[in-house]
Design an enzyme around this catalytic site. Structure first.
Site: not given
Length: 321
Positions: A26-27, A219, A221, A252, A261
């Site tokens: 997904r991300d 989460h 980065h 993003c 990520n």
């Protein structure tokens, strides 16, 4: 000649095991400009599960106008028959997305809010207050439909437009999400500016609201190379769930300056070296990322994937003994 693995040096002060929450399908894929075939996405999910991934974020039921790459959410869900033991999560930003997700058979729903007004406007097309209101509607509907829920908070450590974000601001939003009923909560360093001390400050503020650490995920980065240092800081605070993406895939699309990520393989190398159980086969996962990188026609962003790929090539050329 065996393939490399980290030496294990266990620290009894750290958790015995953690949940690796894989966001690659997904991300990881959402910002890709070239459309990825549904069959490739489905195969990616199957290979991740075969490598030991048990917490898997599949897709998002968002308007195709916002994220064209994920317009095939229903088709992807229909093509997957993963074991029921696999935690399968989808993102649903509003009531319409929730209806679609539940109709597709989703069993866990993620909602998404921002800690800053500018990012809420750019990423969600709304205000923070309205995003929280929409999230409350989704959480209520998901719970009524028998689905578990997870809450994301983006921009917890800094915003490229607004700058610093107050830790109490993050704690306020975290408390609101917990009060509306989300099961777990992911704190996002969307642009990768956090440092270990900042991680502790945010976690302390959130936990001071009575939120138990076992309901909190991170989460992270790696924009400024701090992701693994921030994982370690989170581990010392008792966090046991970390979001990551196979091969470091994704960013993003609405946050300027945001890079990929945290790579799942880079995370696993550190966790394996600390003797922290994940249930994931590092080498098998690196091969998944190699496969996906070849499919997409570019090298992996993960340092560990690249190093292991080179080691496998050397191993293949070495004479048998």
């Amino acid at each position: 000649m065996s393939l490399p693995r980290p030496d294990v040096h266990r620290d009894p002060a750290l958790p015995n095991s953690v949940r690796v929450y894989e966001v690659g399908p997904r991300d990881g894929l959402q910002a890709e400009t070239t459309m990825v075939p549904t069959a490739t996405k489905a195969e990616f999910c199957r290979r991740l599960v075969a490598a030991g991934i048990t917490n898997l974020e599949l897709t998002s039921f968002v308007s195709p106008r916002w994220v064209p790459q994920l317009a095939d959410a229903e088709e992807l869900m229909a093509s997957l028959e993963l074991p029921s033991s696999i935690r399968q999560i989808v993102l649903a930003p509003n009531a319409r997305g929730l209806d679609r997700a539940l109709s597709a058979g989703a069993t866990e729903i993620a909602v998404f809010v921002s800690a800053t007004e500018t990012f809420a406007a750019k990423n969600l097309g709304t205000t923070v207050a309205d995003a929280l209101s929409s999230a409350a509607t989704v959480v209520k509907g998901a719970t009524a439909g028998g689905a578990a829920t997870r809450g994301y908070i983006s921009m917890c450590f800094g915003d490229p437009w607004e700058g610093a974000v107050a830790v109490e601001r993050v704690a306020d939003i975290a408390e609101s999400l917990i009060q509306m009923g989300v099961g777990t909560l992911s704190l996002g360093d969307t642009i990768g500016v956090a440092t270990p001390g900042h991680v502790h400050a945010v976690l302390n503020a959130v936990l001071a609201r009575g939120i138990s650490v076992d309901r909190v995920a991170m989460h992270l980065h790696d924009t400024y190379g701090q992701a693994l240092a921030n994982v370690y800081a989170s581990l010392t605070a008792g966090v046991t769930e970390f979001d990551s993406s196979a091969g470091g895939l994704g960013r993003c699309p609405y946050a300027k300056g945001a890079t990929g990520n945290l790579a799942t393989e880079d995370l696993l190398w550190m966790l394996d070296g600390l003797g922290i159980e994940t249930g994931i086969d590092l080498h098998a996962l690196a091969e998944v990322s190699d496969w996906l990188a070849a499919t997409m026609g570019r090298p992996s962003d993960s340092s560990v994937v690249r190093a292991l790929s080179a080691a496998r090539a050397d191993h293949a050329l070495s004479p048998t003994r």
